[in-house]
Write an enzyme that holds these catalytic residues in place. Structure first.
Site, PDB file in Angstrom:
ATOM      1  N   CYS A  94      -1.653   9.078   3.851  1.00 35.59           N
ATOM      2  CA  CYS A  94      -1.730   8.681   2.442  1.00 35.59           C
ATOM      3  C   CYS A  94      -3.061   9.125   1.847  1.00 35.59           C
ATOM      4  CB  CYS A  94      -1.550   7.166   2.304  1.00 35.59           C
ATOM      5  SG  CYS A  94      -2.719   6.240   3.310  1.00 35.59           S
TER       6      CYS A  94
ATOM      7  N   GLU B 244       0.876  -1.184   0.000  1.00 35.48           N
ATOM      8  CA  GLU B 244       0.000   0.000   0.000  1.00 35.48           C
ATOM      9  C   GLU B 244       0.903   1.220   0.000  1.00 35.48           C
ATOM     10  OE1 GLU B 244      -2.977   0.268  -0.634  1.00 35.48           O
ATOM     11  OE2 GLU B 244      -3.526  -1.842  -0.504  1.00 35.48           O
TER      12      GLU B 244
HETATM   13  P1  NAD Z   1       9.071   4.819   3.135  1.00 30.77           P
HETATM   14  O1  NAD Z   1       8.733   4.139   1.854  1.00 30.77           O
HETATM   15  O2  NAD Z   1      10.259   5.698   3.163  1.00 30.77           O
HETATM   16  O3  NAD Z   1       9.336   3.715   4.278  1.00 30.77           O
HETATM   17  C1  NAD Z   1       8.361   2.727   4.562  1.00 30.77           C
HETATM   18  C2  NAD Z   1       9.054   1.562   5.257  1.00 30.77           C
HETATM   19  O4  NAD Z   1       9.911   0.889   4.321  1.00 30.77           O
HETATM   20  C3  NAD Z   1       9.968   1.969   6.410  1.00 30.77           C
HETATM   21  O5  NAD Z   1       9.854   1.010   7.436  1.00 30.77           O
HETATM   22  C4  NAD Z   1      11.357   1.946   5.775  1.00 30.77           C
HETATM   23  O6  NAD Z   1      12.396   1.795   6.713  1.00 30.77           O
HETATM   24  C5  NAD Z   1      11.213   0.733   4.871  1.00 30.77           C
HETATM   25  N1  NAD Z   1      12.162   0.662   3.747  1.00 30.77           N
HETATM   26  C6  NAD Z   1      12.794   1.685   3.117  1.00 30.77           C
HETATM   27  N2  NAD Z   1      13.560   1.208   2.104  1.00 30.77           N
HETATM   28  C7  NAD Z   1      13.390  -0.135   2.083  1.00 30.77           C
HETATM   29  C8  NAD Z   1      13.889  -1.179   1.260  1.00 30.77           C
HETATM   30  N3  NAD Z   1      14.726  -0.941   0.254  1.00 30.77           N
HETATM   31  N4  NAD Z   1      13.489  -2.460   1.501  1.00 30.77           N
HETATM   32  C9  NAD Z   1      12.624  -2.724   2.518  1.00 30.77           C
HETATM   33  N5  NAD Z   1      12.124  -1.772   3.335  1.00 30.77           N
HETATM   34  C10 NAD Z   1      12.491  -0.484   3.126  1.00 30.77           C
HETATM   35  O7  NAD Z   1       7.742   5.589   3.627  1.00 30.77           O
HETATM   36  P2  NAD Z   1       7.523   6.552   4.890  1.00 30.77           P
HETATM   37  O8  NAD Z   1       8.243   7.839   4.663  1.00 30.77           O
HETATM   38  O9  NAD Z   1       7.798   5.811   6.174  1.00 30.77           O
HETATM   39  O10 NAD Z   1       5.940   6.821   4.825  1.00 30.77           O
HETATM   40  C11 NAD Z   1       5.364   7.775   3.978  1.00 30.77           C
HETATM   41  C12 NAD Z   1       4.804   7.125   2.719  1.00 30.77           C
HETATM   42  O11 NAD Z   1       3.901   6.082   3.086  1.00 30.77           O
HETATM   43  C13 NAD Z   1       3.993   8.070   1.856  1.00 30.77           C
HETATM   44  O12 NAD Z   1       4.321   7.860   0.501  1.00 30.77           O
HETATM   45  C14 NAD Z   1       2.545   7.662   2.130  1.00 30.77           C
HETATM   46  O13 NAD Z   1       1.649   7.981   1.087  1.00 30.77           O
HETATM   47  C15 NAD Z   1       2.697   6.197   2.323  1.00 30.77           C
HETATM   48  N6  NAD Z   1       1.587   5.611   3.087  1.00 30.77           N
HETATM   49  C16 NAD Z   1       0.690   4.826   2.426  1.00 30.77           C
HETATM   50  C17 NAD Z   1      -0.386   4.271   3.115  1.00 30.77           C
HETATM   51  C18 NAD Z   1      -1.397   3.388   2.412  1.00 30.77           C
HETATM   52  O14 NAD Z   1      -2.044   2.591   3.071  1.00 30.77           O
HETATM   53  N7  NAD Z   1      -1.561   3.506   1.101  1.00 30.77           N
HETATM   54  C19 NAD Z   1      -0.544   4.519   4.490  1.00 30.77           C
HETATM   55  C20 NAD Z   1       0.405   5.331   5.124  1.00 30.77           C
HETATM   56  C21 NAD Z   1       1.478   5.871   4.423  1.00 30.77           C
END
Ligand code: NAD
Length: 473
Positions: A271, A237
């Site tokens: 999001c 997501e």
């Molecule tokens: P992010 O993508 O930077 O990080 C998300 C998670 O992924 C973190 O735990 C991070 O440490 C991990 N991660 C980063 N690189 C990785 C890799 N290469 N392999 C595996 N894991 C990795 O996102 P964020 O800044 O924590 O959150 C904000 C984003 O989340 C926004 O884009 C927002 O729209 C989205 N979001 C979506 C939803 C939804 O349900 N659609 C809900 C909340 C937030």
């Protein structure tokens, strides 16, 4: 697309209070490779007993988990405010939802796990039976550090899996405390946190039996590719660039009030936040005025005050991103209807920005297509409903759209033409019903929906069993 920097295995994780960045909430070293592997082995063993314990034991434990969350609500809400800057009222809402999620999934261990079918010919029975995958690897963002891990972990556990949770570094303390609270109700090693950055997340994707990710689109696409390469079920997501479409018959004051909260609530760090406002025909002039005024009434304030809607953003980088997007748009000819200045109220050191509403943003500008993940939205006009639907659909994302109108016929006619996973009529784009499927289309979602009954299907796979009388084959 922004890519998260890869964190070195030996660099410490530091999470800071966004309202007071000198306040370090937690500082620790992320898991090394051996820790993740060891956690998987222990979770695997715990999961065998968990499954064998039966539906009644699983149901009772999940109910107790909901009770434990409720009992710790005020303390956890305080931690949400401190670690991720969530305004207190929203933090309390997230806690109520988190407890409800655990209680909702407490019913599901008793669900039917399959069906009986007649063979096409001959004697016997054909059965389908859903079975858990094993160890679920959950990778979560910082913005809903209790609800999102819970809406993944609760169905995974209800179905008979174990869980390893890799939280965002910015929300490490919330995840660790949540796991302690849930640990009062769950068997040892069944749900564990593996703190760390991108390296730990990637390691988890390399060993889990099923992967559920929430976060940015760029990272989600990488995670999905890595899981698919291992033949492991995955859901991701991701981001949203959600539109609110306002029709001329809508009450401008009411629409503006709903939309302002969806733009500014939790500083736009959801999001589901509204990032584009599309006013059809004559809706534009009254909406412009009402929305600008509503947003000016929601300045950024300290998150621990109960009346705060827009708190700080998560980091200096987020603050710079919002200010950069606003200033870049202004340089290309846009006009700021709210948030023109760089006023940052509240404690001097906090990462605050007032909500920004921009108009006349050039058609080719990135702000029409990509999320900034802060309290910033673009207002534009549409000639008619078709034009508005086209504009609403014109981003790579497809999470949620809101439609503001008194005409239910129009709302129903538009439903199937909007390419988002969720549509909210006369309601803000923000707001989630924990017992219904949640997720998006296009670059907002890969794989099956989260939440509700759909989640039970994701955390299990179907086995088809042919049961014939002995000697009949
Ligand atoms: P992010 O993508 O930077 O990080 C998300 C998670 O992924 C973190 O735990 C991070 O440490 C991990 N991660 C980063 N690189 C990785 C890799 N290469 N392999 C595996 N894991 C990795 O996102 P964020 O800044 O924590 O959150 C904000 C984003 O989340 C926004 O884009 C927002 O729209 C989205 N979001 C979506 C939803 C939804 O349900 N659609 C809900 C909340 C937030």
């Amino acid at each position: 697309m922004n890519r998260a920097p890869v964190q070195k295995a030996d660099s410490p994780l530091v999470s800071r209070n966004p309202a007071d960045p000198d306040d370090i909430v937690v500082e620790l070293h992320g898991c090394g490779p051996d820790t993740v592997t060891g956690a998987v082995h222990r979770a695997s063993r715990a999961r065998t007993e968990w499954l064998a314990a039966g539906a009644g034991a699983r149901s009772a434990a999940l109910r107790r988990a909901g009770d434990a969350v409720e009992a710790a609500s005020e303390e956890l809400a305080g931690l949400l405010v401190r670690e991720v800057g969530k305004p207190l009222t929203e933090a309390r809402g997230e806690l109520a939802r988190t407890a409800a999620i655990w209680r909702y999934y407490a019913q599901h261990p008793y669900d039917a796990t399959g069906a009986v079918h007649e063979p096409a010919s001959g004697p016997g029975l054909l059965l389908t039976r859903r079975r858990p995958h094993g160890v679920a690897g959950l990778i979560t963002p910082w913005n809903f550090p209790l609800a999102i891990p819970s809406w993944k972990a609760a169905p995974a556990l209800a179905a008979g899996n174990a869980v390893l949770l890799k939280p965002a570094p910015e929300a490490t303390a919330c995840a660790l405390r949540l796991a302690e609270v849930l640990g009062q109700a769950l068997p040892e090693d069944l749900l564990r946190v593996v703190p760390g950055g991108a390296d730990v997340g990637a390691r988890l994707v390399g060993v889990a039996d099923v992967v559920s990710f929430t976060g940015s689109t760029a990272v989600g696409a990488d995670v999905a590719r890595a899981a698919v390469a291992r033949g492991v079920p995955v859901q991701a997501e991701m981001g949203g660039h959600n539109a609110a479409v306002v029709l001329p018959d809508a009450d401008p004051e009411r629409a503006a009030a709903d939309i302002a909260v969806a733009i500014a609530g939790y500083a736009g760090q959801k999001c589901t936040a509204t990032r584009r406002v599309i006013a059809v025909g004559g809706a534009l002039p009254p909406l412009r005025e009402a929305l600008a005024e509503a947003l000016r009434g929601l300045p950024a304030r300290a998150p621990h005050a109960a009346a705060t809607v827009c708190g700080p953003v998560i980091s200096q980088a987020a603050l710079d991103r919002v200010a950069g997007a606003r200033d870049g748009a202004l340089r290309s000819g846009a006009r700021a209807l709210a948030g023109a200045g760089a006023r940052r109220p509240g404690p001097a050191t906090g990462w605050y920005t007032d909500p920004v509403l921009l108009e006349n943003v050039p058609a080719h500008h990135e702000l029409h297509r990509r999320e900034t993940f802060g309290p910033l939205a673009v207002l534009s006009g549409a000639a008619d409903l078709d034009d508005a639907v086209r504009a609403a659909n014109s981003t790579p994302y497809g999470l949620v759209t809101s439609l503001h109108t008194g005409d239910l016929d129009v709302a129903l006619a538009v439903l199937d033409r909007l390419t988002t996973g969720m549509l909210r009529v006369n309601a803000p784009t923000t707001g989630v019903d924990f017992h219904l499927p949640f997720g998006g289309e296009k670059e907002s979602g890969i794989g099956m929906r989260e939440q509700g009954r759909a989640a039970m299907d994701f955390y299990t796979s179907s086995r088809t069993v042919s049961l014939l009388p002995a000697g009949s084959a």
